[in-house]
Write an enzyme that holds these catalytic residues in place. Structure first.
Site, PDB file in Angstrom:
ATOM      1  N   GLY A  86       2.876  -2.952   8.352  1.00  0.00           N
ATOM      2  CA  GLY A  86       3.060  -3.219   9.780  1.00  0.00           C
ATOM      3  C   GLY A  86       4.523  -3.469  10.106  1.00  0.00           C
ATOM      4  N   THR A 146       0.836  -1.209   0.000  1.00  0.00           N
ATOM      5  CA  THR A 146       0.000   0.000   0.000  1.00  0.00           C
ATOM      6  C   THR A 146       0.865   1.252   0.000  1.00  0.00           C
ATOM      7  N   GLU A 157      -6.068  -5.593   4.247  1.00  0.00           N
ATOM      8  CA  GLU A 157      -6.173  -6.831   3.470  1.00  0.00           C
ATOM      9  C   GLU A 157      -7.326  -6.766   2.480  1.00  0.00           C
TER      10      GLU A 157
HETATM   11  C1  LIG Z   1       4.365 -14.288  16.651  1.00  0.00           C
HETATM   12  C2  LIG Z   1       3.153 -14.997  16.174  1.00  0.00           C
HETATM   13  C3  LIG Z   1       2.344 -14.120  15.225  1.00  0.00           C
HETATM   14  C4  LIG Z   1       1.120 -14.847  14.741  1.00  0.00           C
HETATM   15  C5  LIG Z   1       0.129 -13.866  14.161  1.00  0.00           C
HETATM   16  C6  LIG Z   1      -0.373 -12.913  15.213  1.00  0.00           C
HETATM   17  C7  LIG Z   1      -1.222 -11.860  14.626  1.00  0.00           C
HETATM   18  C8  LIG Z   1      -2.674 -12.196  14.797  1.00  0.00           C
HETATM   19  C9  LIG Z   1      -3.542 -11.360  13.914  1.00  0.00           C
HETATM   20  C10 LIG Z   1      -3.717 -12.067  12.589  1.00  0.00           C
HETATM   21  C11 LIG Z   1      -4.700 -11.401  11.698  1.00  0.00           C
HETATM   22  C12 LIG Z   1      -4.423 -10.332  10.977  1.00  0.00           C
HETATM   23  C13 LIG Z   1      -3.063  -9.711  10.967  1.00  0.00           C
HETATM   24  C14 LIG Z   1      -3.164  -8.278  10.562  1.00  0.00           C
HETATM   25  C15 LIG Z   1      -2.129  -7.909   9.580  1.00  0.00           C
HETATM   26  C16 LIG Z   1      -2.641  -6.845   8.659  1.00  0.00           C
HETATM   27  C17 LIG Z   1      -1.716  -6.733   7.498  1.00  0.00           C
HETATM   28  C18 LIG Z   1      -2.338  -5.981   6.382  1.00  0.00           C
HETATM   29  C19 LIG Z   1      -1.766  -6.100   5.177  1.00  0.00           C
HETATM   30  C20 LIG Z   1      -2.354  -5.434   4.047  1.00  0.00           C
HETATM   31  O1  LIG Z   1      -3.333  -4.724   4.131  1.00  0.00           O
HETATM   32  S1  LIG Z   1      -1.552  -5.816   2.585  1.00  0.00           S
HETATM   33  C21 LIG Z   1      -2.370  -4.854   1.400  1.00  0.00           C
HETATM   34  C22 LIG Z   1      -3.768  -5.404   1.137  1.00  0.00           C
HETATM   35  N1  LIG Z   1      -4.275  -4.810  -0.049  1.00  0.00           N
HETATM   36  C23 LIG Z   1      -5.278  -5.328  -0.725  1.00  0.00           C
HETATM   37  O2  LIG Z   1      -5.911  -6.303  -0.365  1.00  0.00           O
HETATM   38  C24 LIG Z   1      -5.574  -4.665  -2.028  1.00  0.00           C
HETATM   39  C25 LIG Z   1      -7.011  -4.884  -2.402  1.00  0.00           C
HETATM   40  N2  LIG Z   1      -7.128  -4.807  -3.832  1.00  0.00           N
HETATM   41  C26 LIG Z   1      -7.165  -5.961  -4.560  1.00  0.00           C
HETATM   42  O3  LIG Z   1      -7.157  -7.063  -4.090  1.00  0.00           O
HETATM   43  C27 LIG Z   1      -7.274  -5.771  -6.049  1.00  0.00           C
HETATM   44  O4  LIG Z   1      -6.791  -4.540  -6.457  1.00  0.00           O
HETATM   45  C28 LIG Z   1      -8.729  -5.909  -6.506  1.00  0.00           C
HETATM   46  C29 LIG Z   1      -9.069  -7.337  -6.411  1.00  0.00           C
HETATM   47  C30 LIG Z   1      -9.623  -5.083  -5.619  1.00  0.00           C
HETATM   48  C31 LIG Z   1      -8.924  -5.390  -7.896  1.00  0.00           C
HETATM   49  O5  LIG Z   1      -8.035  -6.067  -8.693  1.00  0.00           O
HETATM   50  P1  LIG Z   1      -7.854  -5.552 -10.209  1.00  0.00           P
HETATM   51  O6  LIG Z   1      -6.422  -5.462 -10.442  1.00  0.00           O
HETATM   52  O7  LIG Z   1      -8.667  -4.318 -10.435  1.00  0.00           O
HETATM   53  O8  LIG Z   1      -8.458  -6.662 -11.116  1.00  0.00           O
HETATM   54  P2  LIG Z   1      -9.782  -7.478 -11.038  1.00  0.00           P
HETATM   55  O9  LIG Z   1     -10.396  -7.521 -12.393  1.00  0.00           O
HETATM   56  O10 LIG Z   1     -10.662  -7.056  -9.926  1.00  0.00           O
HETATM   57  O11 LIG Z   1      -9.180  -8.907 -10.730  1.00  0.00           O
HETATM   58  C32 LIG Z   1      -8.459  -9.521 -11.791  1.00  0.00           C
HETATM   59  C33 LIG Z   1      -8.697 -11.002 -11.685  1.00  0.00           C
HETATM   60  O12 LIG Z   1      -7.959 -11.444 -10.561  1.00  0.00           O
HETATM   61  C34 LIG Z   1      -8.819 -12.099  -9.664  1.00  0.00           C
HETATM   62  N3  LIG Z   1      -8.320 -11.817  -8.340  1.00  0.00           N
HETATM   63  C35 LIG Z   1      -8.282 -10.615  -7.737  1.00  0.00           C
HETATM   64  N4  LIG Z   1      -7.737 -10.734  -6.519  1.00  0.00           N
HETATM   65  C36 LIG Z   1      -7.402 -12.046  -6.382  1.00  0.00           C
HETATM   66  C37 LIG Z   1      -6.802 -12.812  -5.335  1.00  0.00           C
HETATM   67  N5  LIG Z   1      -6.440 -12.232  -4.177  1.00  0.00           N
HETATM   68  N6  LIG Z   1      -6.608 -14.124  -5.527  1.00  0.00           N
HETATM   69  C38 LIG Z   1      -6.993 -14.700  -6.688  1.00  0.00           C
HETATM   70  N7  LIG Z   1      -7.590 -14.057  -7.729  1.00  0.00           N
HETATM   71  C39 LIG Z   1      -7.776 -12.731  -7.556  1.00  0.00           C
HETATM   72  C40 LIG Z   1     -10.178 -11.524  -9.936  1.00  0.00           C
HETATM   73  O13 LIG Z   1     -11.194 -12.386  -9.485  1.00  0.00           O
HETATM   74  C41 LIG Z   1     -10.130 -11.377 -11.432  1.00  0.00           C
HETATM   75  O14 LIG Z   1     -10.303 -12.666 -11.972  1.00  0.00           O
HETATM   76  P3  LIG Z   1     -11.002 -12.800 -13.427  1.00  0.00           P
HETATM   77  O15 LIG Z   1     -10.048 -12.144 -14.378  1.00  0.00           O
HETATM   78  O16 LIG Z   1     -12.302 -12.056 -13.331  1.00  0.00           O
HETATM   79  O17 LIG Z   1     -11.150 -14.270 -13.614  1.00  0.00           O
HETATM   80  C1  LIG Z   2      -4.155  -1.333  10.666  1.00  0.00           C
HETATM   81  C2  LIG Z   2      -3.734  -1.416   9.221  1.00  0.00           C
HETATM   82  C3  LIG Z   2      -2.653  -2.222   8.859  1.00  0.00           C
HETATM   83  C4  LIG Z   2      -2.245  -2.278   7.534  1.00  0.00           C
HETATM   84  N1  LIG Z   2      -1.139  -3.040   7.206  1.00  0.00           N
HETATM   85  C5  LIG Z   2      -0.702  -3.038   5.921  1.00  0.00           C
HETATM   86  C6  LIG Z   2       0.470  -3.774   5.557  1.00  0.00           C
HETATM   87  O1  LIG Z   2       1.091  -4.414   6.398  1.00  0.00           O
HETATM   88  N2  LIG Z   2       0.905  -3.750   4.270  1.00  0.00           N
HETATM   89  C7  LIG Z   2       0.221  -3.025   3.310  1.00  0.00           C
HETATM   90  O2  LIG Z   2       0.661  -3.033   2.149  1.00  0.00           O
HETATM   91  N3  LIG Z   2      -0.915  -2.340   3.613  1.00  0.00           N
HETATM   92  C8  LIG Z   2      -1.380  -2.331   4.896  1.00  0.00           C
HETATM   93  N4  LIG Z   2      -2.511  -1.633   5.218  1.00  0.00           N
HETATM   94  C9  LIG Z   2      -3.167  -0.823   4.189  1.00  0.00           C
HETATM   95  C10 LIG Z   2      -4.482  -1.444   3.737  1.00  0.00           C
HETATM   96  O3  LIG Z   2      -4.234  -2.571   2.955  1.00  0.00           O
HETATM   97  C11 LIG Z   2      -5.256  -0.369   2.944  1.00  0.00           C
HETATM   98  O4  LIG Z   2      -5.648   0.626   3.849  1.00  0.00           O
HETATM   99  C12 LIG Z   2      -6.474  -0.976   2.246  1.00  0.00           C
HETATM  100  O5  LIG Z   2      -6.054  -1.819   1.194  1.00  0.00           O
HETATM  101  C13 LIG Z   2      -7.383   0.121   1.688  1.00  0.00           C
HETATM  102  O6  LIG Z   2      -6.646   0.996   0.832  1.00  0.00           O
HETATM  103  P1  LIG Z   2      -6.654   2.576   1.145  1.00  0.00           P
HETATM  104  O7  LIG Z   2      -6.492   2.768   2.582  1.00  0.00           O
HETATM  105  O8  LIG Z   2      -5.683   3.209   0.211  1.00  0.00           O
HETATM  106  O9  LIG Z   2      -8.130   3.027   0.758  1.00  0.00           O
HETATM  107  P2  LIG Z   2      -8.609   3.334  -0.745  1.00  0.00           P
HETATM  108  O10 LIG Z   2      -8.197   2.244  -1.655  1.00  0.00           O
HETATM  109  O11 LIG Z   2      -8.256   4.741  -1.067  1.00  0.00           O
HETATM  110  O12 LIG Z   2     -10.193   3.246  -0.539  1.00  0.00           O
HETATM  111  C14 LIG Z   2     -10.838   4.266   0.243  1.00  0.00           C
HETATM  112  C15 LIG Z   2     -12.306   4.028   0.133  1.00  0.00           C
HETATM  113  O13 LIG Z   2     -12.689   4.236  -1.219  1.00  0.00           O
HETATM  114  C16 LIG Z   2     -13.707   3.325  -1.602  1.00  0.00           C
HETATM  115  N5  LIG Z   2     -13.221   2.539  -2.734  1.00  0.00           N
HETATM  116  C17 LIG Z   2     -11.952   2.296  -3.094  1.00  0.00           C
HETATM  117  N6  LIG Z   2     -11.889   1.530  -4.200  1.00  0.00           N
HETATM  118  C18 LIG Z   2     -13.164   1.293  -4.560  1.00  0.00           C
HETATM  119  C19 LIG Z   2     -13.784   0.545  -5.624  1.00  0.00           C
HETATM  120  N7  LIG Z   2     -13.066  -0.126  -6.536  1.00  0.00           N
HETATM  121  N8  LIG Z   2     -15.138   0.527  -5.659  1.00  0.00           N
HETATM  122  C20 LIG Z   2     -15.867   1.169  -4.726  1.00  0.00           C
HETATM  123  N9  LIG Z   2     -15.353   1.868  -3.698  1.00  0.00           N
HETATM  124  C21 LIG Z   2     -14.019   1.940  -3.630  1.00  0.00           C
HETATM  125  C22 LIG Z   2     -13.961   2.428  -0.383  1.00  0.00           C
HETATM  126  O14 LIG Z   2     -15.020   2.944   0.371  1.00  0.00           O
HETATM  127  C23 LIG Z   2     -12.668   2.571   0.416  1.00  0.00           C
HETATM  128  O15 LIG Z   2     -12.868   2.391   1.814  1.00  0.00           O
HETATM  129  C24 LIG Z   2      -2.943  -1.540   6.542  1.00  0.00           C
HETATM  130  C25 LIG Z   2      -4.039  -0.748   6.894  1.00  0.00           C
HETATM  131  C26 LIG Z   2      -4.445  -0.692   8.228  1.00  0.00           C
HETATM  132  C27 LIG Z   2      -5.628   0.168   8.602  1.00  0.00           C
END
Ligand SMILES: CCCCCCCCCC/C=C\CCCCC/C=C/C(=O)SCCNC(=O)CCNC(=O)[C@H](O)C(C)(C)COP(=O)(O)OP(=O)(O)OC[C@H]1O[C@@H](n2cnc3c(N)ncnc32)[C@H](O)[C@@H]1OP(=O)(O)O
Ligand SMILES: Cc1cc2nc3c(=O)[nH]c(=O)nc-3n(C[C@H](O)[C@H](O)[C@H](O)COP(=O)(O)OP(=O)(O)OC[C@H]3O[C@@H](n4cnc5c(N)ncnc54)[C@H](O)[C@@H]3O)c2cc1C
Length: 616
Positions: free
Chosen positions: A128, A89, A371
């Protein structure tokens, strides 16, 4: 706070490592067991600064890197010799991964990648542990060869010196600031300027850049999303856990606290004797059980799919993606809602930090965002449902978790209403399929009118979201029904235990029915008498489950240290613990607070003097 969190996190990581070496060297998944039963996140109330290292950094190295890259980086990461995070991100982008701005330009002359975050909005933001804890990261960037974009790629990047922990040249790294919770996680920012890494620092299990700059595309680009799928599975387990903790606290408090006689002249009862209190607390106990079972199912599916992907069999990826999305959304939404409802069920004391419900909420709530933000993932699932509905129209078979969609699509009308569990479950599934059909009509009409798929998804977004939500309800309720009614180990259960499980199933199905009554009535005719009968059953099953509420939450087996709550302590000495916590407050160290002389006294004196003057 941060150093305390790191200290606890290191202790937990050591325990995890020893468990991995003892139970399954080379490690598939013991996280759910560790997290669920140890609930170490509760031992680190401000969040685990190593969770992304363990859940994403080490797994990305194992699943996205070649065997050689695992040997070079992964083994050291698994052994906690280096600490990493997953830096995807950015300040400017989180959801739309194709919009990520960080870039990796291949330099075939030196066989290196030049990494840059060209603008402020390109800075990695949120990962994180990135702020202070990590010395490495998986850096997700748009890959460029000869200035031609090739899509997203992952790079192992060292950001701090392993000896001094100083940021390396070209690295700008730090903490992003205070959050509403998890303030021990040091989520960070990262800017890179002309930062060079060797070609072999790009994770190349699924896609490669050859020394001469030729690009070998991944057979399935989505496999690069796999690290996110794993955490979504973890979130399903972890958030069901948070809800179970809150349900334990609120249940125990509800059988200690007495308030408001139910009959005139009678003594004040335990508040859990009030029907409305039962309706606040008991359904959340059941929801925690329902999601814990669904998350366990999902974890098994993840493990099977991960092994298949390792064998280059990507066939189960779409179904796992759909289920991981729907369960991550459903558990995070419902747990967050449920924890707040349980806090409110504890009156004023629920608002005290000593009750720990606020911190549990603050730990659970961000799962609706990280996520994959929930509303975005609902749209993802909505898109997948549209694809599957096209399969239904073409007479093709669907993935197992969507088989009910095919079955319901063949029903010309809903059978005679009986109110049985099967009837209630079928009603939710039938309403889901009705919603899918309507969403498809809108979506398909837009595509047929030459709208792009992306635009059609956006303009059909409300119906797609509804269909996705009902699909989640259908999957979760169906899974619970199977576990209670058709489980192969059902005969091993005592009749009493089976009866409790069946009461929980009754409550879950009726509760979901009433939550989606509007959606159901859109497609099924149900009379007022049939609905009133369900209302009676709801009241009846709450009464039936009341005597078991404490035993069920005791079975979650959270000790006092994990619950960390004066309201939920096992010995029930709530008032003594609340008072003990109050007396520890710094303001109670002195009888007269410092601000009296400095501020309050002058303020009151000035007002008194002004009052005298106005009388003269
Ligand atoms: C010491 C001991 C420790 C033990 C653990 C203790 C901790 C306990 C707590 C545990 C729990 C939680 C931990 C918290 C950690 C938090 C960490 C956070 C990390 C993050 O946030 S990482 C960043 C996350 N970001 C995202 O998820 C981004 C979201 N966006 C997307 O996924 C994509 O952009 C999208 C899917 C929204 C859009 O994709 P886009 O590029 O526009 O294309 P699409 O047309 O939508 O998709 C294309 C095709 O791909 C398929 N697809 C999409 N995603 C996936 C996937 N993930 N897997 C498989 N396929 C996927 C989609 O269906 C399309 O397919 P098609 O072409 O239609 O067939
Ligand atoms: C506690 C915490 C831990 C995190 N840890 C990590 C990490 O370890 N690694 C990492 O890479 N990221 C991490 N993240 C980031 C997290 O993955 C992003 O915050 C999340 O993917 C959302 O992206 P954004 O915050 O940029 O919101 P944006 O993508 O800007 O979205 C903002 C709002 O816009 C709207 N929106 C966005 N896209 C669309 C769409 N296609 N259609 C309709 N509405 C839409 C939704 O309402 C969304 O809530 C963490 C976030 C938090 C809060």
């Amino acid at each position: 706070m941060a150093s305390m969190s790191v200290k606890h996190a290191i202790a937990a990581a050591k325990k995890l490592r020893s468990l991995q070496e003892r139970f399954n060297p080379g490690g598939s998944d013991i996280y759910p067991a560790l997290m669920g039963d140890e609930a170490i996140t509760a031992l680190i109330p401000s969040g685990n600064p190593l969770s992304v290292h363990i859940l994403m950094f080490t797994r990305a190295l194992r699943e996205q890197g070649t065997d050689e890259q695992y040997e070079k980086f992964g083994r050291r990461a698994d052994n906690n010799e280096i600490i990493g995070t997953f830096a995807q991100t950015e300040l400017g982008h989180g959801t739309y991964l194709r919009g990520l701005e960080a870039r990796a330009d291949y330099d075939r002359g030196t066989e290196e990648f030049v990494l840059n975050t060209p603008k402020l909005s390109s800075y990695k933001w949120w990962p994180g542990g990135l702020g202070q804890t990590c010395n490495y990261c998986i850096f997700v960037a748009q890959l460029y060869i000869d200035n031609e974009a090739k899509g997203m790629a992952m790079f192992v990047v060292q950001i701090r010196d392993e000896e001094t922990h100083m940021p390396l040249p070209g690295v700008h790294v730090g903490e992003i600031g205070k959050k509403m919770g998890l303030n021990g996680v040091n989520n960070g920012f990262l800017g890179l300027k002309d930062y060079r890494v060797p070609r072999l620092n790009m994770l190349m299990r699924h896609q490669q850049v050859l020394p001469d700059g030729r690009f070998v595309k991944s057979p399935v680009s989505q496999v690069s999303y796999f690290p996110m799928v794993f955490v979504r599975c973890m979130v399903a387990r972890q958030n069901s856990n948070y809800l179970a903790q809150a349900a334990t606290i609120a249940t125990r408090y509800s059988v200690i606290r007495r308030q408001s006689p139910i009959e005139e002249g009678q003594p004040e009862p335990k508040i859990l004797e009030h029907l409305t209190q039962q309706m606040k607390v008991i359904p959340e106990i059941v929801t925690a059980v329902v999601y814990r079972l669904a998350a366990a199912n999902l974890q098994n599916m993840y493990n099977e799919t991960a092994e298949a992907v390792y064998r280059k069999d990507f066939s189960r990826l779409p179904e796992l993606h759909a289920l991981a999305c729907i369960l991550k959304v459903a558990t995070s939404y419902d747990s967050t809602y449920g924890i707040e409802r349980l806090r409110q069920a504890c009156g004023g004391h629920g608002y005290l930090t000593a009750g720990n419900l606020g911190n549990i909420f603050a730990m659970a709530a961000p799962a609706c965002t990280y996520e994959g933000e929930n509303s975005v993932l609902y749209l993802q699932v909505g898109k997948i449902l549209m694809k599957n509905w096209s399969q239904v129209l073409a007479g093709r078979e669907l993935m197992p978790s969507m088989a009910y969609i095919s079955e319901c699509s063949k029903m010309t009308s809903f059978p005679q209403w009986t109110g049985s569990w099967e009837c209630l479950l079928k009603a939710i599934q039938y309403a889901c399929v009705g919603s899918i059909r309507l969403a498809f009509q809108s979506y398909n009409a837009r595509v047929q009118s030459a709208q792009s798929q992306t635009a059609a998804v956006n303009y059909s977004g409300l119906e797609l979201t509804k269909a996705a939500e009902l699909h989640g309800r259908s999957y979760v309720a169906g899974n619970f029904y199977q576990q209670i009614v058709n489980s192969p180990n059902k005969h091993q259960r005592s009749p009493q235990f089976q009866k409790v499980l069946e009461n929980m199933l009754e409550l879950h199905l009726i509760q979901i029915f009433f939550r989606h009554l509007g959606d159901i009535l859109r497609f099924i005719r149900i009379t007022e008498d049939e609905i009133s009968a369900l209302q009676r059953r709801l009241e009846e099953v709450l009464k039936e489950l009341r005597p078991d509420a404490v035993a069920i939450t005791d079975a979650f087996d959270f000790n006092d240290k994990i619950l960390s709550s004066a309201l939920g302590c096992y010995d029930g000495n709530v008032y003594e613990r609340l008072f003990e916590a109050a007396l520890k407050h710094p303001l109670n160290r002195k009888s007269v607070p410092d601000f009296f002389e400095a501020h309050l006294k002058p303020f009151m004196k000035e007002n008194a003097d002004n009052a005298k003057k106005s009388k003269l």
